[in-house]
Design an enzyme around this catalytic site. Structure first.
Site, PDB file in Angstrom:
ATOM      1  N   ASP A  59       0.850  -1.189   0.000  1.00  0.00           N
ATOM      2  CA  ASP A  59       0.000   0.000   0.000  1.00  0.00           C
ATOM      3  C   ASP A  59       0.888   1.242   0.000  1.00  0.00           C
ATOM      4  O   ASP A  59       1.743   1.374   0.894  1.00  0.00           O
ATOM      5  CB  ASP A  59      -0.874  -0.051   1.277  1.00  0.00           C
ATOM      6  CG  ASP A  59      -1.984   0.970   1.244  1.00  0.00           C
ATOM      7  OD1 ASP A  59      -1.711   2.125   0.876  1.00  0.00           O
ATOM      8  OD2 ASP A  59      -3.117   0.596   1.581  1.00  0.00           O
ATOM      9  N   VAL A  60       0.690   2.149  -0.949  1.00  0.00           N
ATOM     10  CA  VAL A  60       1.586   3.311  -1.068  1.00  0.00           C
ATOM     11  C   VAL A  60       1.479   4.293   0.100  1.00  0.00           C
ATOM     12  O   VAL A  60       2.307   5.190   0.231  1.00  0.00           O
ATOM     13  CB  VAL A  60       1.365   4.108  -2.387  1.00  0.00           C
ATOM     14  CG1 VAL A  60       1.847   3.347  -3.587  1.00  0.00           C
ATOM     15  CG2 VAL A  60      -0.071   4.575  -2.531  1.00  0.00           C
ATOM     16  N   ASN A 100       5.609   9.414  -0.248  1.00  0.00           N
ATOM     17  CA  ASN A 100       6.471   8.219  -0.228  1.00  0.00           C
ATOM     18  C   ASN A 100       7.235   8.017  -1.536  1.00  0.00           C
ATOM     19  O   ASN A 100       8.423   7.688  -1.522  1.00  0.00           O
ATOM     20  CB  ASN A 100       5.640   6.983   0.132  1.00  0.00           C
ATOM     21  CG  ASN A 100       5.260   6.983   1.612  1.00  0.00           C
ATOM     22  OD1 ASN A 100       6.003   7.500   2.440  1.00  0.00           O
ATOM     23  ND2 ASN A 100       4.107   6.436   1.939  1.00  0.00           N
ATOM     24  N   TYR A 146     -10.949  13.010  -4.070  1.00  0.00           N
ATOM     25  CA  TYR A 146     -10.108  12.679  -5.231  1.00  0.00           C
ATOM     26  C   TYR A 146      -9.471  13.948  -5.795  1.00  0.00           C
ATOM     27  O   TYR A 146      -8.247  14.034  -5.938  1.00  0.00           O
ATOM     28  CB  TYR A 146     -10.974  11.994  -6.275  1.00  0.00           C
ATOM     29  CG  TYR A 146     -10.251  11.556  -7.526  1.00  0.00           C
ATOM     30  CD1 TYR A 146      -9.378  10.472  -7.509  1.00  0.00           C
ATOM     31  CD2 TYR A 146     -10.472  12.213  -8.740  1.00  0.00           C
ATOM     32  CE1 TYR A 146      -8.731  10.057  -8.664  1.00  0.00           C
ATOM     33  CE2 TYR A 146      -9.832  11.795  -9.899  1.00  0.00           C
ATOM     34  CZ  TYR A 146      -8.961  10.719  -9.859  1.00  0.00           C
ATOM     35  OH  TYR A 146      -8.333  10.316 -11.013  1.00  0.00           O
TER      36      TYR A 146
HETATM   37  P1  NAD Z   1      -7.552   1.813 -11.482  1.00  0.00           P
HETATM   38  O1  NAD Z   1      -8.435   1.894 -10.284  1.00  0.00           O
HETATM   39  O2  NAD Z   1      -7.788   0.730 -12.461  1.00  0.00           O
HETATM   40  O3  NAD Z   1      -6.031   1.712 -11.038  1.00  0.00           O
HETATM   41  C1  NAD Z   1      -5.542   2.190  -9.828  1.00  0.00           C
HETATM   42  C2  NAD Z   1      -4.651   1.130  -9.212  1.00  0.00           C
HETATM   43  O4  NAD Z   1      -4.093   1.634  -7.996  1.00  0.00           O
HETATM   44  C3  NAD Z   1      -5.435  -0.149  -8.853  1.00  0.00           C
HETATM   45  O5  NAD Z   1      -4.719  -1.276  -9.276  1.00  0.00           O
HETATM   46  C4  NAD Z   1      -5.527  -0.090  -7.337  1.00  0.00           C
HETATM   47  O6  NAD Z   1      -5.614  -1.362  -6.740  1.00  0.00           O
HETATM   48  C5  NAD Z   1      -4.228   0.643  -6.997  1.00  0.00           C
HETATM   49  N1  NAD Z   1      -4.278   1.321  -5.692  1.00  0.00           N
HETATM   50  C6  NAD Z   1      -5.260   2.100  -5.185  1.00  0.00           C
HETATM   51  N2  NAD Z   1      -4.932   2.537  -3.962  1.00  0.00           N
HETATM   52  C7  NAD Z   1      -3.693   2.023  -3.692  1.00  0.00           C
HETATM   53  C8  NAD Z   1      -2.828   2.111  -2.584  1.00  0.00           C
HETATM   54  N3  NAD Z   1      -3.153   2.818  -1.491  1.00  0.00           N
HETATM   55  N4  NAD Z   1      -1.639   1.446  -2.636  1.00  0.00           N
HETATM   56  C9  NAD Z   1      -1.299   0.710  -3.720  1.00  0.00           C
HETATM   57  N5  NAD Z   1      -2.091   0.602  -4.817  1.00  0.00           N
HETATM   58  C10 NAD Z   1      -3.279   1.252  -4.787  1.00  0.00           C
HETATM   59  O7  NAD Z   1      -7.611   3.249 -12.189  1.00  0.00           O
HETATM   60  P2  NAD Z   1      -6.897   3.757 -13.522  1.00  0.00           P
HETATM   61  O8  NAD Z   1      -7.951   4.288 -14.408  1.00  0.00           O
HETATM   62  O9  NAD Z   1      -5.934   2.773 -14.038  1.00  0.00           O
HETATM   63  O10 NAD Z   1      -6.094   5.020 -12.954  1.00  0.00           O
HETATM   64  C11 NAD Z   1      -4.690   4.976 -12.740  1.00  0.00           C
HETATM   65  C12 NAD Z   1      -4.203   6.367 -12.350  1.00  0.00           C
HETATM   66  O11 NAD Z   1      -4.489   7.289 -13.401  1.00  0.00           O
HETATM   67  C13 NAD Z   1      -4.884   6.905 -11.084  1.00  0.00           C
HETATM   68  O12 NAD Z   1      -3.926   7.607 -10.315  1.00  0.00           O
HETATM   69  C14 NAD Z   1      -5.900   7.863 -11.629  1.00  0.00           C
HETATM   70  O13 NAD Z   1      -6.198   8.895 -10.718  1.00  0.00           O
HETATM   71  C15 NAD Z   1      -5.232   8.380 -12.896  1.00  0.00           C
HETATM   72  N6  NAD Z   1      -6.224   8.845 -13.873  1.00  0.00           N
HETATM   73  C16 NAD Z   1      -6.969   7.949 -14.601  1.00  0.00           C
HETATM   74  C17 NAD Z   1      -7.913   8.428 -15.499  1.00  0.00           C
HETATM   75  C18 NAD Z   1      -8.756   7.507 -16.352  1.00  0.00           C
HETATM   76  O14 NAD Z   1      -9.629   8.011 -17.075  1.00  0.00           O
HETATM   77  N7  NAD Z   1      -8.542   6.226 -16.359  1.00  0.00           N
HETATM   78  C19 NAD Z   1      -8.116   9.811 -15.644  1.00  0.00           C
HETATM   79  C20 NAD Z   1      -7.358  10.669 -14.857  1.00  0.00           C
HETATM   80  C21 NAD Z   1      -6.395  10.180 -13.991  1.00  0.00           C
END
Ligand code: NAD
Ligand code: UDP
Length: 323
Positions: A59-60, A100, A146
């Site tokens: 966990d980050v 971190n 968020y």
């Molecule tokens: P997602 O939920 O599929 O991926 C996020 C990953 O982070 C998951 O595997 C989850 O298990 C992991 N995670 C969450 N909390 C954690 C923690 N405390 N410690 C370790 N791992 C943790 O979402 P995504 O769409 O792949 O998004 C990835 C990143 O891109 C995110 O930071 C998100 O904010 C950013 N983002 C995505 C989009 C989009 O449209 N997909 C748009 C803007 C920003």
């Protein structure tokens, strides 16, 4: 090209797993770190046997000591239903996670990229949104855990850069879709496709006049890697997204057309603080990264629908309680 040790936090998620694919294929030594809060191992199972891929359950929010050259900080639940499930944890993930990875980057003299978001613009009064727009976020609303967490993370990145000379990059990602989206994450593309394939009604929030601009995952990952690999004098923030803007109703009609769905459109109340419009200005990415999206919504949707047809949706679960 020199091979690097690269950490991808949130590497088992939707975007993170595609990023891991690309980095592993290039021969880099990739560490995927994830707590599987909103994802599952199946997203990276195909990489597990490879000698240049390693998976760590962590966990980050908690520090970890690794020796790396680059860090992509993708860990954070991204879908409204997921990040509102435990809003306090969402804020911790953005803020403590940033501290971190920045601490690690400082110690290792690594380069670190933050996956920021168009949500930092809130419900924008400026349309389309350039990087210079400072945003309009309701600090008190249900999306703030968020939006404000991501804004604080950007601040931390800039402060570690200015105060400690950490080599940072910030990308602001606009709505991205594609294979490996969680079918129950509640995001509009996954919801509409899941509902269409099951012959359920398609749920439009509000009148469906709100807009979003949808970027296909392969385009997005290409932009992120270009930003990481780009010159050190260009740290961002830079918008990454597809400027083709659609109303949510148009998206629903396209999904119905492509799936041959039988369900009807049904209208539900618009969630609080739901942005009415969103479209990136990507002139900066074009100029500095030579990047622009290449996949049209129609083609990307077809590939995403194929993925949803191919998976067993009962294997996916809701986020794990995580306090
Ligand atoms: P997602 O939920 O599929 O991926 C996020 C990953 O982070 C998951 O595997 C989850 O298990 C992991 N995670 C969450 N909390 C954690 C923690 N405390 N410690 C370790 N791992 C943790 O979402 P995504 O769409 O792949 O998004 C990835 C990143 O891109 C995110 O930071 C998100 O904010 C950013 N983002 C995505 C989009 C989009 O449209 N997909 C748009 C803007 C920003
Ligand atoms: N939306 C919708 N029906 C759904 C899910 C979402 O009409 O079943 C709308 C939602 O209200 C928003 C848009 O689609 O206006 C995009 O929602 P999503 O959760 O995908 O992303 P975000 O709001 O974070 O951009």
């Amino acid at each position: 090209m020199s091979l690097k040790r690269i950490l991808v936090t949130g590497g088992a998620g939707f975007l993170g797993s595609h990023l891991c694919d690309r980095l592993v294929a290039r021969g880099h030594d990739v560490i995927c770190l994830d707590n599987f809060f909103t994802s599952q191992k199946s997203n990276v199972a195909h990489l597990l046997g490879k000698p240049n891929f390693e998976l760590i359950r962590h966990d980050v929010v908690h520090p970890i000591w690794l020796e790396v050259d680059e860090i992509y900080n993708m860990a954070c639940p991204a879908a409204p239903g997921h990040y509102q499930y435990n809003p306090i944890k969402t804020m911790k993930t953005s803020v403590m996670g940033a501290i971190n990875v920045l601490g690690m980057a400082k110690r290792c003299r690594a380069k670190v990229l933050q996956a920021s978001t168009s949500e930092i613009y809130g419900d924008p009064e400026v349309h389309p949104q350039p990087e210079t727009y400072k945003g309009s976020v309701n600090t008190l609303g249900p999306r703030a855990c968020y939006d404000e967490g991501k804004r604080a993370a950007e601040t931390l990145f800039m402060d570690y850069h200015r105060s400690n000379g950490v080599n940072v990059r910030i990308v602001r990602i606009f709505n991205t879709y594609g294979p490996r989206m969680h079918p129950y994450d509640g995001r509009v593309v996954s919801n509409f496709i899941r509902q269409a394939l099951r012959g359920e009604d398609i749920t439009i929030f509000g009148e469906g006049k709100q807009t979003r601009s949808f970027c296909y995952v392969d385009d997005l990952v290409e932009g992120i890697i270009r930003m990481m690999d780009g010159p050190d004098d260009f740290i961002g923030p830079v918008n990454l997204g597809n400027p083709d803007e659609f109303t949510i109703r148009e998206l629903a009609e396209l999904v119905i057309e492509q799936t041959g769905a039988k369900g009807r459109l049904v209208f539900r109340p618009l969630p609080a603080d739901d942005p009415m419009q969103r479209q990136p200005v990507i002139d900066l990415a074009r100029r500095r990264l030579g990047w622009e999206p290449t996949v049209k919504l129609r083609d990307g949707l077809r590939r995403t629908i194929e993925f949803f047809r191919s998976v067993d949706m009962s294997e996916y679960r809701a986020p794990t309680p995580n306090y």
